[in-house]
Design a protein around this motif. Structure first.
Motif, PDB file in Angstrom:
ATOM      1  N   MET A  70      36.013  -4.046  78.375  1.00 38.29           N
ATOM      2  CA  MET A  70      37.454  -3.858  78.551  1.00 38.29           C
ATOM      3  C   MET A  70      37.872  -2.421  78.268  1.00 38.29           C
ATOM      4  O   MET A  70      38.721  -1.859  78.967  1.00 38.29           O
ATOM      5  CB  MET A  70      38.220  -4.833  77.651  1.00 38.29           C
ATOM      6  N   ALA A  71      37.273  -1.814  77.254  1.00 38.56           N
ATOM      7  CA  ALA A  71      37.595  -0.423  76.932  1.00 38.56           C
ATOM      8  C   ALA A  71      37.178   0.506  78.070  1.00 38.56           C
ATOM      9  O   ALA A  71      37.891   1.462  78.400  1.00 38.56           O
ATOM     10  CB  ALA A  71      36.917  -0.015  75.628  1.00 38.56           C
ATOM     11  N   ASN A  72      36.028   0.241  78.679  1.00 37.41           N
ATOM     12  CA  ASN A  72      35.594   1.053  79.819  1.00 37.41           C
ATOM     13  C   ASN A  72      36.586   0.957  80.974  1.00 37.41           C
ATOM     14  O   ASN A  72      36.893   1.954  81.639  1.00 37.41           O
ATOM     15  CB  ASN A  72      34.208   0.597  80.299  1.00 37.41           C
ATOM     16  N   ALA A  73      37.094  -0.257  81.212  1.00 36.69           N
ATOM     17  CA  ALA A  73      38.079  -0.447  82.280  1.00 36.69           C
ATOM     18  C   ALA A  73      39.334   0.358  81.996  1.00 36.69           C
ATOM     19  O   ALA A  73      39.920   0.976  82.895  1.00 36.69           O
ATOM     20  CB  ALA A  73      38.413  -1.928  82.431  1.00 36.69           C
ATOM     21  N   ALA A  74      39.761   0.365  80.731  1.00 32.32           N
ATOM     22  CA  ALA A  74      40.966   1.109  80.363  1.00 32.32           C
ATOM     23  C   ALA A  74      40.764   2.611  80.519  1.00 32.32           C
ATOM     24  O   ALA A  74      41.665   3.325  80.996  1.00 32.32           O
ATOM     25  CB  ALA A  74      41.371   0.776  78.930  1.00 32.32           C
ATOM     26  N   ARG A  75      39.619   3.097  80.154  1.00 33.13           N
ATOM     27  CA  ARG A  75      39.347   4.538  80.305  1.00 33.13           C
ATOM     28  C   ARG A  75      39.369   4.951  81.776  1.00 33.13           C
ATOM     29  O   ARG A  75      39.767   6.062  82.117  1.00 33.13           O
ATOM     30  CB  ARG A  75      37.988   4.882  79.681  1.00 33.13           C
ATOM     31  N   ASP A  80      47.877   6.501  80.612  1.00 34.74           N
ATOM     32  CA  ASP A  80      48.550   6.656  79.326  1.00 34.74           C
ATOM     33  C   ASP A  80      47.572   7.286  78.331  1.00 34.74           C
ATOM     34  O   ASP A  80      46.519   6.714  78.036  1.00 34.74           O
ATOM     35  CB  ASP A  80      49.015   5.289  78.831  1.00 34.74           C
ATOM     36  N   LYS A  81      47.917   8.456  77.811  1.00 33.40           N
ATOM     37  CA  LYS A  81      46.978   9.172  76.942  1.00 33.40           C
ATOM     38  C   LYS A  81      46.686   8.421  75.643  1.00 33.40           C
ATOM     39  O   LYS A  81      45.577   8.513  75.097  1.00 33.40           O
ATOM     40  CB  LYS A  81      47.504  10.570  76.617  1.00 33.40           C
ATOM     41  N   PHE A  82      47.659   7.654  75.141  1.00 32.72           N
ATOM     42  CA  PHE A  82      47.440   6.908  73.904  1.00 32.72           C
ATOM     43  C   PHE A  82      46.502   5.724  74.139  1.00 32.72           C
ATOM     44  O   PHE A  82      45.620   5.445  73.305  1.00 32.72           O
ATOM     45  CB  PHE A  82      48.784   6.428  73.345  1.00 32.72           C
ATOM     46  N   VAL A  83      46.687   5.035  75.237  1.00 35.40           N
ATOM     47  CA  VAL A  83      45.814   3.914  75.571  1.00 35.40           C
ATOM     48  C   VAL A  83      44.405   4.415  75.881  1.00 35.40           C
ATOM     49  O   VAL A  83      43.408   3.812  75.458  1.00 35.40           O
ATOM     50  CB  VAL A  83      46.373   3.121  76.769  1.00 35.40           C
ATOM     51  N   ALA A 209      44.094  -2.919  65.239  1.00 31.58           N
ATOM     52  CA  ALA A 209      44.974  -4.035  65.596  1.00 31.58           C
ATOM     53  C   ALA A 209      46.427  -3.695  65.265  1.00 31.58           C
ATOM     54  O   ALA A 209      47.338  -3.969  66.057  1.00 31.58           O
ATOM     55  CB  ALA A 209      44.547  -5.300  64.860  1.00 31.58           C
ATOM     56  N   ASP A 210      46.654  -3.089  64.104  1.00 35.79           N
ATOM     57  CA  ASP A 210      48.014  -2.680  63.730  1.00 35.79           C
ATOM     58  C   ASP A 210      48.553  -1.653  64.723  1.00 35.79           C
ATOM     59  O   ASP A 210      49.730  -1.708  65.118  1.00 35.79           O
ATOM     60  CB  ASP A 210      48.021  -2.092  62.319  1.00 35.79           C
ATOM     61  N   TYR A 211      47.700  -0.725  65.133  1.00 32.99           N
ATOM     62  CA  TYR A 211      48.114   0.305  66.085  1.00 32.99           C
ATOM     63  C   TYR A 211      48.446  -0.312  67.437  1.00 32.99           C
ATOM     64  O   TYR A 211      49.428   0.076  68.089  1.00 32.99           O
ATOM     65  CB  TYR A 211      47.003   1.341  66.220  1.00 32.99           C
ATOM     66  N   MET A 212      47.664  -1.296  67.868  1.00 26.43           N
ATOM     67  CA  MET A 212      47.932  -1.948  69.159  1.00 26.43           C
ATOM     68  C   MET A 212      49.256  -2.714  69.124  1.00 26.43           C
ATOM     69  O   MET A 212      49.978  -2.763  70.125  1.00 26.43           O
ATOM     70  CB  MET A 212      46.766  -2.867  69.539  1.00 26.43           C
ATOM     71  N   ARG A 213      49.576  -3.313  67.989  1.00 26.03           N
ATOM     72  CA  ARG A 213      50.879  -3.970  67.871  1.00 26.03           C
ATOM     73  C   ARG A 213      52.018  -2.958  68.031  1.00 26.03           C
ATOM     74  O   ARG A 213      53.042  -3.251  68.664  1.00 26.03           O
ATOM     75  CB  ARG A 213      50.991  -4.683  66.521  1.00 26.03           C
ATOM     76  N   THR A 214      51.821  -1.778  67.474  1.00 27.01           N
ATOM     77  CA  THR A 214      52.826  -0.715  67.611  1.00 27.01           C
ATOM     78  C   THR A 214      52.954  -0.281  69.065  1.00 27.01           C
ATOM     79  O   THR A 214      54.075  -0.132  69.584  1.00 27.01           O
ATOM     80  CB  THR A 214      52.444   0.499  66.734  1.00 27.01           C
ATOM     81  N   LEU A 215      51.827  -0.091  69.744  1.00 23.70           N
ATOM     82  CA  LEU A 215      51.855   0.322  71.143  1.00 23.70           C
ATOM     83  C   LEU A 215      52.516  -0.746  72.017  1.00 23.70           C
ATOM     84  O   LEU A 215      53.258  -0.417  72.953  1.00 23.70           O
ATOM     85  CB  LEU A 215      50.433   0.604  71.646  1.00 23.70           C
TER      86      LEU A 215
END
Length: 227
Positions: A70-75, A80-83, A209-215
């Motif tokens: 999933m991370a490879n797909a996002a890259r 979005d630079k943060f994602v 996980a906390d950071y993803m909730r913020t995003l």
């Protein structure tokens, strides 16, 4: 036409470079795992196939590999630079950890995956007290937090903000599903290096996980339901 061909060439080159880098990191992790001498463990004594150590490494490696996918797909897809940075951090960290886990399993002469196709039975070991993190039965198929094939297909079909939000939702749920395994491994694994690795996973993924909730909140989105 010439410009298009040049762009195609650059894309192909970039893909090759990334693929080589991924393989290199995985091999490095495996080498580290093989070279580390387990403190206090004689060479003739290794964790048994039914141990928490072996079960944790087998299952967490499988769990991580989907996170890497999933991370490879996002890259590849996000703008979005943060994602993208989050995806890079997850992909690089978990890839190295998978190499290390597979290295230890190889060192101990154990298979990389559960031989009976079930997962998390090691969290029910009679030699340990049960915790709230332990399942009531061994899991067949997908472990907690893992995305289904339909969800992965949907992720690949999206773009823009919709993609970013769904990626964050799936990855957050993925981290939530892996946390109990990491916690149990950090408390019950027999080898100190395995306990340390599990504890580090739990710490880093809790922060992510906390950071993803913020995003997600910044994008007016909510996490997916999680039991």
């Amino acid at each position: 036409m010439e410009e298009v061909e040049q762009r195609r060439g650059l894309t192909a080159t970039r893909t090759v470079v990334v693929s080589v880098a991924v393989v290199a990191v995985l091999l490095l992790g495996a080498a580290i795992g093989l070279l580390i001498k387990l403190p206090g463990t004689p060479s003739s004594s290794v964790p048994a196939r039914e141990s928490v150590d072996v079960g944790f490494l087998q299952d967490m490696a499988v769990h991580h590999l989907q996170g890497i996918t999933m991370a490879n797909a996002a890259r590849d897809k996000t703008t979005d630079k943060f994602v993208r940075q989050l995806a890079f951090d997850i992909q690089s960290t978990q890839l190295e950890q998978v190499g290390r886990m597979k290295g230890w399993l190889s060192l101990w002469g154990q298979p990389e995956q559960s031989v009976d196709g079930t997962h998390m039975a090691w969290m029910e070991s009679g030699s340990h007290e049960h915790s709230s993190a332990a399942p009531s039965a061994a899991v067949s198929g997908l472990m907690p937090g893992m995305a289904t094939s339909e969800e992965l297909s949907k992720l690949r079909s999206l773009s823009g903000t919709e993609f970013d939000v769904y990626f964050l939702q799936l990855m957050l749920r993925h981290h939530q599903g892996g946390a109990p395994m990491a916690k149990y491994g950090s408390e019950h694994a027999g080898e100190a290096v395995v306990r340390t690795l599990a504890a580090n996973m739990l710490k880093s993924q809790t922060g992510e996980a906390d950071y993803m909730r913020t995003l997600l909140a910044e994008r007016n989105a909510q996490p997916l339901p999680f039991p």
